[in-house]
Design an enzyme around this catalytic site. Structure first.
Site, short mmCIF file in Angstrom:
data_model
loop_
_atom_site.label_atom_id
_atom_site.label_comp_id
_atom_site.label_asym_id
_atom_site.label_seq_id
_atom_site.Cartn_x
_atom_site.Cartn_y
_atom_site.Cartn_z
N SER A 1 0.94 -1.11 -0.65
CA SER A 1 0.61 -0.15 0.06
C SER A 1 0.43 1.42 0.19
CB SER A 1 -0.46 -0.25 1.49
OG SER A 1 -1.27 0.86 1.08
N TYR B 1 -2.05 0.52 10.54
CA TYR B 1 -2.04 -0.36 9.35
C TYR B 1 -1.15 -0.31 7.76
CZ TYR B 1 -3.64 -1.22 4.38
OH TYR B 1 -3.76 -0.97 2.45
N LYS C 1 2.06 -3.51 6.29
CA LYS C 1 2.15 -3.18 5.48
C LYS C 1 4.06 -3.49 4.60
CE LYS C 1 -1.71 -4.35 3.12
NZ LYS C 1 -2.07 -5.79 2.81
N ASP D 1 -5.34 12.20 7.31
CA ASP D 1 -5.06 12.73 5.87
C ASP D 1 -3.86 13.24 5.44
OD1 ASP D 1 -7.43 10.54 4.59
OD2 ASP D 1 -8.74 12.61 4.94
N1 UDP Z 1 -13.35 11.29 1.17
C1 UDP Z 1 -13.93 12.78 1.53
N2 UDP Z 1 -15.50 11.98 1.47
C2 UDP Z 1 -15.79 10.42 2.13
C3 UDP Z 1 -14.58 10.19 1.63
C4 UDP Z 1 -13.74 10.31 1.48
O1 UDP Z 1 -14.04 13.72 1.20
O2 UDP Z 1 -16.71 10.89 2.04
C5 UDP Z 1 -11.99 12.31 0.68
C6 UDP Z 1 -10.43 11.54 2.00
O3 UDP Z 1 -10.43 12.86 2.58
C7 UDP Z 1 -9.13 11.28 1.03
C8 UDP Z 1 -10.53 11.33 -0.52
O4 UDP Z 1 -11.33 11.74 -0.37
O5 UDP Z 1 -9.49 13.07 0.84
C9 UDP Z 1 -9.82 9.71 -0.26
O6 UDP Z 1 -10.16 9.52 0.64
P1 UDP Z 1 -10.97 7.78 0.40
O7 UDP Z 1 -11.91 7.21 2.09
O8 UDP Z 1 -11.37 7.51 -0.37
O9 UDP Z 1 -9.40 6.96 0.36
P2 UDP Z 1 -7.41 6.96 1.24
O10 UDP Z 1 -7.05 7.91 0.66
O11 UDP Z 1 -8.01 7.77 2.98
O12 UDP Z 1 -7.35 6.01 1.32
#
Ligand code: UDP
Length: 321
Positions: free
Chosen positions: A116, A140, A144, A283
């Site tokens: 990942s 997590y 990995k 994030d």
């Molecule tokens: N995100 C968002 N609303 C949601 C889910 C995700 O704004 O309901 C944003 C999240 O903060 C990140 C991006 O979308 O910036 C991708 O998030 P996801 O959980 O899909 O994947 P990650 O990058 O965390 O693995």
């Protein structure tokens, strides 16, 4: 044709691998404890062993007749990993150690591992290269990375041929012989399924609009699950003995949360209800993969764009309603 053991083959990404391997004529064994996966996702033409990678006897049974392993099994929720770090290290790292030791005993010496981008943590610069520093920001990602280190050690000490594929944001779905294979999480945390589910009564939450990006929302690198699995099958055939390669899988470009919403709005022909809320803990602002190494070693580049990822995810979700 050779038989491939797919651990975690009853889940979303593993199940897509199983379907593509069968479609390409491989024989497949699935080992899955069904903690996240679903037995009904395993095609009747695959051999199915219900069990954990921590159970040496089940792993040994599952390896019977296999010449290589694609290893997806493991715990994969970032939030849960923060609450239960020991569980994540145990299942993901100790479980892989059981798998590798049983592979050695059975004389199976090729493995493709589902790693990942979370192994890198907050990047110092983008696009992220495989040679960049690893500093996971959650258990997590640490688990990995622990497996990646284990694979390097086995390659050096036991002649194992291994490829770790570090996924960026996986999206989209495959329509297999048995129907659409989609993500099934409750609660759903991923952006694209949440965009598709958004309604006026329950709008999408945009996590932060004050990030240091052009439109203030986070940027991620999305890759279609069909392209992702294509890279795994290429990896199976690109493994060299006693070598561990680490390869990023993404598109090499990024989309902000707002760009994903706008693209979905075009694909669906409607506006997407959304509200702006605070940043989500943990994030990073921008994650984009360098995919040059995937091109060099696997001869791979993705062929599906964001529109297709959104359209296929929609079809897969609709097929379940
Ligand atoms: N995100 C968002 N609303 C949601 C889910 C995700 O704004 O309901 C944003 C999240 O903060 C990140 C991006 O979308 O910036 C991708 O998030 P996801 O959980 O899909 O994947 P990650 O990058 O965390 O693995």
């Amino acid at each position: 044709m050779e038989r491939i053991l797919v651990t975690g083959g009853a889940g979303y990404i593993g199940g897509t691998a199983v379907a593509q391997l069968l479609a390409e004529g491989y024989e497949v064994t699935v080992l899955d404890d069904l903690s996240m996966g679903h037995a009904d996702a395993v095609p009747a033409t695959a051999r199915f062993i219900e069990g954990s990678i921590l159970d040496a006897a089940k792993v040994c049974e599952a390896l019977d007749g296999a010449s290589a392993v694609i290893h997806f099994a493991g715990k994969s929720l970032v939030g849960e990993s923060v609450e239960k770090p020991d569980l994540y290290m145990h299942v993901n790292v100790d479980g892989t150690e059981v798998l590798l030791s049983e592979m050695k005993a059975a004389g199976v010496n090729r493995i493709v591992f589902s790693s990942s981008a979370a192994t890198y943590g907050e990047p110092k610069s983008v696009p992220i290269l495989e040679s960049d520093a690893t500093a996971p920001t959650n258990p997590y990602g640490a688990s990995k990375l622990g497996v990646d280190h284990l694979l390097t050690k086995y390659a050096k000490e036991s002649g194992l041929g291994a490829i770790s594929l570090r996924y960026f944001n996986v999206a989209g779905a495959l329509k297999s012989a048995t129907g659409w294979l989609a993500e099934r999480h409750e609660p759903e945390t991923h952006l694209i399924p949440n965009v598709l589910r958004s309604t006026d009564a329950s709008p999408l939450k945009i996590f932060g609009t004050d990030w240091p990006t052009a439109d203030g929302t986070c940027i991620r690198d999305y890759v279609h699950v069909v392209d992702l699995i294509d890279a795994h099958i290429r990896a199976l055939n690109a493994i060299t003995p006693a070598t561990h390669h680490i390869i990023n899988l993404g598109s090499g470009g990024g989309y902000s949360v707002r760009e994903v919403i706008d693209t979905a709005s075009k694909v669906l022909g409607r506006t997407i209800a959304a509200v702006e809320v605070d940043r989500r803990a943990g994030d990073p602002a921008v994650l984009i993969a360098s995919i040059d190494k995937a091109g060099e070693i696997l001869g791979w580049k993705p062929s599906h764009n964001l529109e297709q990822m959104i359209a296929d995810t929609k079809q897969a979700l609709d097929s379940r309603n």
